[in-house]
Motif scaffolding. Structure first.
Motif, PDB file in Angstrom:
ATOM      1  N   PHE A  33       0.552   7.907  -5.114  1.00  0.00           N
ATOM      2  CA  PHE A  33      -0.691   8.228  -5.827  1.00  0.00           C
ATOM      3  C   PHE A  33      -1.805   7.265  -5.409  1.00  0.00           C
ATOM      4  CE2 PHE A  33      -3.420   7.297  -9.519  1.00  0.00           C
ATOM      5  CZ  PHE A  33      -3.974   8.546  -9.734  1.00  0.00           C
ATOM      6  N   PHE A  34      -1.464   5.980  -5.295  1.00  0.00           N
ATOM      7  CA  PHE A  34      -2.456   4.974  -4.910  1.00  0.00           C
ATOM      8  C   PHE A  34      -2.776   5.050  -3.420  1.00  0.00           C
ATOM      9  CE2 PHE A  34      -0.215   3.276  -8.623  1.00  0.00           C
ATOM     10  CZ  PHE A  34      -1.287   3.196  -9.500  1.00  0.00           C
ATOM     11  N   SER A  35      -1.775   5.337  -2.608  1.00  0.00           N
ATOM     12  CA  SER A  35      -1.995   5.452  -1.161  1.00  0.00           C
ATOM     13  C   SER A  35      -2.882   6.635  -0.811  1.00  0.00           C
ATOM     14  CB  SER A  35      -0.663   5.582  -0.430  1.00  0.00           C
ATOM     15  OG  SER A  35       0.021   4.360  -0.425  1.00  0.00           O
ATOM     16  N   ASN A  36      -2.902   7.650  -1.665  1.00  0.00           N
ATOM     17  CA  ASN A  36      -3.682   8.850  -1.389  1.00  0.00           C
ATOM     18  C   ASN A  36      -5.185   8.671  -1.578  1.00  0.00           C
ATOM     19  OD1 ASN A  36      -1.519  10.455  -0.616  1.00  0.00           O
ATOM     20  ND2 ASN A  36      -1.088  11.075  -2.715  1.00  0.00           N
ATOM     21  N   PHE A  37      -5.612   7.622  -2.294  1.00  0.00           N
ATOM     22  CA  PHE A  37      -7.046   7.394  -2.451  1.00  0.00           C
ATOM     23  C   PHE A  37      -7.667   7.105  -1.095  1.00  0.00           C
ATOM     24  CE2 PHE A  37      -6.048   6.347  -6.946  1.00  0.00           C
ATOM     25  CZ  PHE A  37      -6.884   7.287  -7.525  1.00  0.00           C
ATOM     26  N   PHE A  38      -8.460   8.044  -0.606  1.00  0.00           N
ATOM     27  CA  PHE A  38      -9.118   7.934   0.699  1.00  0.00           C
ATOM     28  C   PHE A  38      -8.120   7.631   1.818  1.00  0.00           C
ATOM     29  CE2 PHE A  38     -12.293   6.615  -2.478  1.00  0.00           C
ATOM     30  CZ  PHE A  38     -13.188   7.664  -2.313  1.00  0.00           C
ATOM     31  N   GLY A  54       2.454   0.415   4.289  1.00  0.00           N
ATOM     32  CA  GLY A  54       1.392   1.046   3.541  1.00  0.00           C
ATOM     33  C   GLY A  54       1.320   0.474   2.134  1.00  0.00           C
ATOM     34  N   LEU A  55       0.313   0.903   1.400  1.00  0.00           N
ATOM     35  CA  LEU A  55       0.140   0.419   0.036  1.00  0.00           C
ATOM     36  C   LEU A  55       1.377   0.715  -0.801  1.00  0.00           C
ATOM     37  CD1 LEU A  55      -1.697  -0.938  -1.998  1.00  0.00           C
ATOM     38  CD2 LEU A  55      -2.750   1.289  -2.438  1.00  0.00           C
ATOM     39  N   HIS A  56       1.949   1.910  -0.645  1.00  0.00           N
ATOM     40  CA  HIS A  56       3.145   2.278  -1.399  1.00  0.00           C
ATOM     41  C   HIS A  56       4.327   1.379  -1.028  1.00  0.00           C
ATOM     42  CE1 HIS A  56       2.622   4.713   2.201  1.00  0.00           C
ATOM     43  NE2 HIS A  56       3.928   4.714   2.317  1.00  0.00           N
ATOM     44  N   ASP A  57       4.394   0.936   0.230  1.00  0.00           N
ATOM     45  CA  ASP A  57       5.456   0.010   0.643  1.00  0.00           C
ATOM     46  C   ASP A  57       5.252  -1.361  -0.006  1.00  0.00           C
ATOM     47  OD1 ASP A  57       6.909   1.689   2.489  1.00  0.00           O
ATOM     48  OD2 ASP A  57       5.265   1.436   3.909  1.00  0.00           O
ATOM     49  N   LEU A  58       4.016  -1.813  -0.035  1.00  0.00           N
ATOM     50  CA  LEU A  58       3.730  -3.120  -0.628  1.00  0.00           C
ATOM     51  C   LEU A  58       4.003  -3.114  -2.131  1.00  0.00           C
ATOM     52  CD1 LEU A  58       0.437  -3.934   1.288  1.00  0.00           C
ATOM     53  CD2 LEU A  58       2.685  -4.976   1.637  1.00  0.00           C
ATOM     54  N   ILE A  59       3.598  -2.036  -2.789  1.00  0.00           N
ATOM     55  CA  ILE A  59       3.803  -1.935  -4.238  1.00  0.00           C
ATOM     56  C   ILE A  59       5.288  -1.998  -4.578  1.00  0.00           C
ATOM     57  CG2 ILE A  59       3.647  -0.369  -6.221  1.00  0.00           C
ATOM     58  CD1 ILE A  59       0.945   0.592  -5.020  1.00  0.00           C
ATOM     59  N   CYS A  60       6.105  -1.296  -3.792  1.00  0.00           N
ATOM     60  CA  CYS A  60       7.535  -1.169  -4.114  1.00  0.00           C
ATOM     61  C   CYS A  60       8.440  -2.078  -3.297  1.00  0.00           C
ATOM     62  CB  CYS A  60       7.961   0.283  -3.961  1.00  0.00           C
ATOM     63  SG  CYS A  60       7.176   1.316  -5.185  1.00  0.00           S
ATOM     64  N   LYS A  61       7.836  -2.948  -2.489  1.00  0.00           N
ATOM     65  CA  LYS A  61       8.603  -3.900  -1.680  1.00  0.00           C
ATOM     66  C   LYS A  61       9.595  -3.178  -0.769  1.00  0.00           C
ATOM     67  CE  LYS A  61       7.851  -7.516  -4.951  1.00  0.00           C
ATOM     68  NZ  LYS A  61       8.269  -8.171  -6.135  1.00  0.00           N
ATOM     69  N   THR A  62       9.048  -2.226  -0.007  1.00  0.00           N
ATOM     70  CA  THR A  62       9.855  -1.459   0.940  1.00  0.00           C
ATOM     71  C   THR A  62       9.219  -1.523   2.328  1.00  0.00           C
ATOM     72  OG1 THR A  62       8.663   0.606   0.490  1.00  0.00           O
ATOM     73  CG2 THR A  62      10.632   0.167  -0.837  1.00  0.00           C
ATOM     74  N   LYS A  63       9.960  -1.047   3.307  1.00  0.00           N
ATOM     75  CA  LYS A  63       9.443  -0.897   4.663  1.00  0.00           C
ATOM     76  C   LYS A  63      10.201   0.233   5.337  1.00  0.00           C
ATOM     77  CE  LYS A  63      12.237  -4.864   5.932  1.00  0.00           C
ATOM     78  NZ  LYS A  63      12.178  -6.265   6.314  1.00  0.00           N
ATOM     79  N   VAL A  64       9.592   0.797   6.366  1.00  0.00           N
ATOM     80  CA  VAL A  64      10.231   1.861   7.133  1.00  0.00           C
ATOM     81  C   VAL A  64      10.570   1.277   8.488  1.00  0.00           C
ATOM     82  CG1 VAL A  64       9.988   4.175   8.086  1.00  0.00           C
ATOM     83  CG2 VAL A  64       8.933   3.622   5.894  1.00  0.00           C
ATOM     84  N   ILE A  65      11.855   1.377   8.841  1.00  0.00           N
ATOM     85  CA  ILE A  65      12.316   0.805  10.099  1.00  0.00           C
ATOM     86  C   ILE A  65      12.821   1.909  11.020  1.00  0.00           C
ATOM     87  CG2 ILE A  65      12.892  -1.423   9.076  1.00  0.00           C
ATOM     88  CD1 ILE A  65      15.858  -0.508   9.144  1.00  0.00           C
ATOM     89  N   SER A  66      12.827   1.597  12.306  1.00  0.00           N
ATOM     90  CA  SER A  66      13.354   2.511  13.309  1.00  0.00           C
ATOM     91  C   SER A  66      14.761   2.051  13.657  1.00  0.00           C
ATOM     92  CB  SER A  66      12.468   2.491  14.555  1.00  0.00           C
ATOM     93  OG  SER A  66      13.033   3.302  15.554  1.00  0.00           O
ATOM     94  N   VAL A  77      -6.187   5.377   2.139  1.00  0.00           N
ATOM     95  CA  VAL A  77      -6.186   3.957   2.468  1.00  0.00           C
ATOM     96  C   VAL A  77      -4.764   3.416   2.629  1.00  0.00           C
ATOM     97  CG1 VAL A  77      -6.293   3.074   0.097  1.00  0.00           C
ATOM     98  CG2 VAL A  77      -7.245   1.740   1.965  1.00  0.00           C
ATOM     99  N   GLY A  78      -3.843   3.893   1.824  1.00  0.00           N
ATOM    100  CA  GLY A  78      -2.466   3.412   1.912  1.00  0.00           C
ATOM    101  C   GLY A  78      -1.803   3.782   3.218  1.00  0.00           C
ATOM    102  N   TYR A  79      -2.196   4.904   3.789  1.00  0.00           N
ATOM    103  CA  TYR A  79      -1.623   5.344   5.061  1.00  0.00           C
ATOM    104  C   TYR A  79      -2.320   4.659   6.237  1.00  0.00           C
ATOM    105  CZ  TYR A  79       0.031   8.815   1.797  1.00  0.00           C
ATOM    106  OH  TYR A  79       0.589   9.430   0.706  1.00  0.00           O
ATOM    107  N   ILE A  80      -3.619   4.457   6.105  1.00  0.00           N
ATOM    108  CA  ILE A  80      -4.376   3.757   7.151  1.00  0.00           C
ATOM    109  C   ILE A  80      -3.844   2.337   7.306  1.00  0.00           C
ATOM    110  CG2 ILE A  80      -6.661   2.854   7.757  1.00  0.00           C
ATOM    111  CD1 ILE A  80      -7.795   5.407   6.331  1.00  0.00           C
ATOM    112  N   MET A  81      -3.405   1.757   6.193  1.00  0.00           N
ATOM    113  CA  MET A  81      -2.850   0.412   6.234  1.00  0.00           C
ATOM    114  C   MET A  81      -1.656   0.322   7.166  1.00  0.00           C
ATOM    115  SD  MET A  81      -3.084  -0.599   2.187  1.00  0.00           S
ATOM    116  CE  MET A  81      -2.119  -2.093   2.349  1.00  0.00           C
ATOM    117  N   VAL A  82      -0.850   1.386   7.240  1.00  0.00           N
ATOM    118  CA  VAL A  82       0.329   1.388   8.114  1.00  0.00           C
ATOM    119  C   VAL A  82      -0.093   1.156   9.562  1.00  0.00           C
ATOM    120  CG1 VAL A  82       2.260   2.758   9.002  1.00  0.00           C
ATOM    121  CG2 VAL A  82       1.662   2.873   6.572  1.00  0.00           C
TER     122      VAL A  82
END
Length: 143
Positions: free
Chosen positions: A97-102, A117-129, A104-109
Motif C-alpha cells: 500500500f505504501f510502495s504504491n504511492f507514486f 523497496g519500501l515494502h522490503d524495508l518496512i517488513c525487513k525482507t529482501k528478494v534474492i536470486s 516510490v517503493g518500487y523505484i527504490m528497488v
C-alpha cells in the motif's frame, strides 16, 4: 564448527522483479478469466481471495515467493535469509500500500544499492536470486 559459504547473496534488482511481476499478473488474470467462465462474473469474492492468497501466502511457503518469482529464480527472504513467516508475509503484502504511492517503493528497488523497496524495508525482507550461473571463460584471439 560452522561451514562457510564462499558465494555472496545476489540481490534481485528492479527489472528482474518487474518481469516476475508481469508473469504473476498473467497467471492471476488467467485464473480469474477461467473462474469467470464458470461463475459468470458472480465470483468477485473468489477473485479477491485468489489475489490475496496468491500474494499473501505464497511467500511463506517453500516457494518463498510468487510463482513468477519462483520460475525466474527469485526468493523472498527475511534479513537473515530465512523463509518468511505467514505473519511477515501478510504484513509485506499490506505494506505494498505504501510502495504504491507514486510507485516510490518500487523505484527504490532500482535506486538503492541494497535493491530493497519500501515494502522490503518496512517488513525487513529482501528478494534474492538463487539461479546458478555457470562461470564461462570467454577468450578472444589476438590479431
Amino acid at each position: 564448527m560452522g561451514m562457510e559459504i564462499d558465494s555472496p547473496i545476489k540481490l534481485a534488482g528492479f527489472w528482474v522483479r518487474f518481469v516476475a511481476f508481469l508473469l504473476d499478473a498473467l497467471l492471476v488474470m488467467a485464473a480469474i478469466v477461467i473462474l469467470g467462465l464458470f461463475f459468470g462474473g458472480r465470483g468477485e469474492i473468489l477473485y479477491i481471495l485468489i489475489i490475496l492468497l496468491y500474494y499473501m501466502l505464497l511467500p511463506a511457503t517453500p516457494l518463498q515467493g510468487t510463482v513468477g518469482k519462483y520460475f525466474i529464480g527469485l526468493r523472498i527472504v527475511d534479513n537473515d535469509g530465512n523463509r518468511l513467516t505467514f505473519p511477515r508475509s501478510i504484513a509485506r503484502y499490506f505494506s505494498y500500500f505504501f510502495s504504491n504511492f507514486f510507485f516510490v517503493g518500487y523505484i527504490m528497488v532500482g535506486a538503492r544499492v541494497d535493491k530493497r523497496g519500501l515494502h522490503d524495508l518496512i517488513c525487513k525482507t529482501k528478494v534474492i536470486s538463487v539461479t546458478k550461473t555457470a562461470n564461462v571463460l570467454v577468450t578472444t584471439a589476438d590479431k
